[in-house]
Design a protein around this motif. Sequence first.
Motif, PDB file in Angstrom:
ATOM      1  N   UNK A  92      49.670  44.869  28.399  1.00 53.22           N
ATOM      2  CA  UNK A  92      48.691  45.926  28.706  1.00 53.22           C
ATOM      3  C   UNK A  92      48.805  46.365  30.169  1.00 53.22           C
ATOM      4  N   UNK A  93      49.025  45.418  31.070  1.00 53.58           N
ATOM      5  CA  UNK A  93      49.134  45.751  32.503  1.00 53.58           C
ATOM      6  C   UNK A  93      50.384  46.594  32.775  1.00 53.58           C
ATOM      7  N   UNK A  94      51.496  46.246  32.117  1.00 57.22           N
ATOM      8  CA  UNK A  94      52.725  47.025  32.294  1.00 57.22           C
ATOM      9  C   UNK A  94      52.490  48.447  31.803  1.00 57.22           C
ATOM     10  N   UNK A  95      51.912  48.562  30.634  1.00 56.72           N
ATOM     11  CA  UNK A  95      51.668  49.878  30.061  1.00 56.72           C
ATOM     12  C   UNK A  95      50.734  50.680  30.960  1.00 56.72           C
ATOM     13  N   UNK A  96      49.665  50.034  31.414  1.00 53.33           N
ATOM     14  CA  UNK A  96      48.644  50.724  32.215  1.00 53.33           C
ATOM     15  C   UNK A  96      49.210  51.189  33.555  1.00 53.33           C
ATOM     16  N   UNK A 212      41.932  54.659  42.121  1.00 59.33           N
ATOM     17  CA  UNK A 212      42.673  55.907  42.319  1.00 59.33           C
ATOM     18  C   UNK A 212      43.533  56.224  41.088  1.00 59.33           C
ATOM     19  N   UNK A 213      43.955  57.492  41.014  1.00 56.42           N
ATOM     20  CA  UNK A 213      44.874  57.896  39.960  1.00 56.42           C
ATOM     21  C   UNK A 213      44.165  58.173  38.646  1.00 56.42           C
ATOM     22  N   UNK A 214      44.888  58.863  37.755  1.00 56.64           N
ATOM     23  CA  UNK A 214      44.348  59.162  36.437  1.00 56.64           C
ATOM     24  C   UNK A 214      43.969  57.857  35.726  1.00 56.64           C
ATOM     25  N   UNK A 215      42.782  57.828  35.175  1.00 55.02           N
ATOM     26  CA  UNK A 215      42.248  56.639  34.482  1.00 55.02           C
ATOM     27  C   UNK A 215      42.238  55.384  35.336  1.00 55.02           C
ATOM     28  N   UNK A 216      42.286  55.573  36.673  1.00 54.80           N
ATOM     29  CA  UNK A 216      42.238  54.404  37.557  1.00 54.80           C
ATOM     30  C   UNK A 216      43.517  53.605  37.580  1.00 54.80           C
ATOM     31  N   UNK A 217      44.643  54.258  37.236  1.00 46.85           N
ATOM     32  CA  UNK A 217      45.911  53.529  37.157  1.00 46.85           C
ATOM     33  C   UNK A 217      46.493  53.169  38.516  1.00 46.85           C
ATOM     34  N   UNK A 218      45.846  53.605  39.597  1.00 49.18           N
ATOM     35  CA  UNK A 218      46.240  53.106  40.914  1.00 49.18           C
ATOM     36  C   UNK A 218      46.921  54.135  41.795  1.00 49.18           C
ATOM     37  N   UNK A 219      47.301  53.690  43.001  1.00 52.31           N
ATOM     38  CA  UNK A 219      47.838  54.593  44.017  1.00 52.31           C
ATOM     39  C   UNK A 219      49.188  55.190  43.610  1.00 52.31           C
ATOM     40  N   UNK A 220      49.993  54.405  42.882  1.00 55.04           N
ATOM     41  CA  UNK A 220      51.308  54.913  42.465  1.00 55.04           C
ATOM     42  C   UNK A 220      51.103  56.102  41.523  1.00 55.04           C
ATOM     43  N   UNK A 285      37.979  49.191  29.970  1.00 54.68           N
ATOM     44  CA  UNK A 285      36.793  49.734  30.652  1.00 54.68           C
ATOM     45  C   UNK A 285      37.212  50.659  31.800  1.00 54.68           C
ATOM     46  N   UNK A 286      38.178  50.186  32.616  1.00 51.70           N
ATOM     47  CA  UNK A 286      38.623  50.976  33.774  1.00 51.70           C
ATOM     48  C   UNK A 286      39.074  52.379  33.341  1.00 51.70           C
ATOM     49  N   UNK A 287      39.881  52.411  32.263  1.00 51.83           N
ATOM     50  CA  UNK A 287      40.433  53.699  31.813  1.00 51.83           C
ATOM     51  C   UNK A 287      39.317  54.683  31.470  1.00 51.83           C
TER      52      UNK A 287
END
Length: 396
Positions: A92-96, A212-220, A285-287
């Motif tokens: 799930x983390x890789x996908x997210x 940050x990022x779409x759905x909270x996926x982060x800075x990258x 939840x984050x998404x």
Amino acid sequence: MSNILSLRHALEQLSEDGLLRQRRILDSACGPRAIVDGREWLSFCSNDYLGLAAHPALAAAIAEGAARWGAGSGASHLICGHLRPHEDAEIALAHFSGFERALLFSTGYLANLAVIPALVGRGDAVFADRLNHASLIDAARLSGAEHRRYAHSDMGALAALLAASTAKRKLISSDAVFSMDGDLAPLPELLELAERFDAWLLVDDAHGFGVLGREGRGSWAHFDLPAAERVIYMGTLGKAAGVGGAFVAASATVAEYLLQRGRSYVFSTAISPALAVAVSKSLELIAAMEREREHLRALAQRLQAGWNDSRQAAAGRWRLIESPTAIQPLVVGGNEETVALMRDLSEQGIWAPAIRPPTVPKGAARLRISLSAAHSCEDVDTLLAALDHAARKGGS
Ligand SMILES: *Cc1c(COP(=O)(O)O)cnc(C)c1O
């Protein structure tokens, strides 16, 4: 015994210098309201940016995870501690995060300690932003590679260091969101330099992941950058994600190599399977927390607007760093003035941590105000009024 004596002396010295730190005991769960010493405080201290640390759905996920899988994993991942919930969470983390593969670690500190020494060593070089987190500094030291530090976010300086380097292998490391300033690293430029000089790029997104990022996926994801093979993305799970632990996401090859050679992955017990269940839940939840991220941005804007509008007296002496993230540092300057401000706020029932050198540069002591989606607009107004009160008192 003289060893003990020298420790006593060192502790006395810290105390004399006003640098002896103390823990406060919270009699409440993590949240904007903290019970300490039988009193309720309005807290701006935690890294719980989305208010997930005490979320009932995560507490339930841990309870259900423990009921099904037990409390402990019993071993490291490579022996027999890699249970189904760990595998599910890594997938799930890789996908997210948008990378091919991810590995779970018990902390972000340990994740960084795995990555840098696995990829570089003696004869190689690490290029690090001067404001990088302590765990990146320690990881670079542990690797035995040459440690070159460049002025904060200065891409010209980094390019010059890279161009002059004769190191066999190169690795650039940077916080994505700097923990004491709240600003974003220039990730597109960092990737470009890594490509140009054939370097690894390790991005530590402890404060951007979930926020940050779409759905909270982060800075990258915020910069919409590709999952290049030279990029290693580290995210922590004890800040916005509200659980604990961390992950490293990378290409399948890098991840497999870290699984084989990352010493803190190989030689450390896997996190509790119950926590792994909660990590997967947290990603769901984050998404779905776009509203909370919107609210968090609104709180930051409210703080900045309120500060700029009506606190000119204080604004002359103290500077609220314009940060687009949940970290809103108020630079006061001197150590004593900063501690006095913290004390003044605490008399008003507000808890915000004073950060002094060496954590920040000399003369740049500050209050590290961190906002959470669990704060209300009124909480920010209360903080502004308290700062105003403190400024008037200090200024008169
Ligand atoms: C908090 C933090 C870490 C360490 O993560 P833990 O999971 O708390 O060990 C690493 N890097 C940065 C930038 C951090 O802020």
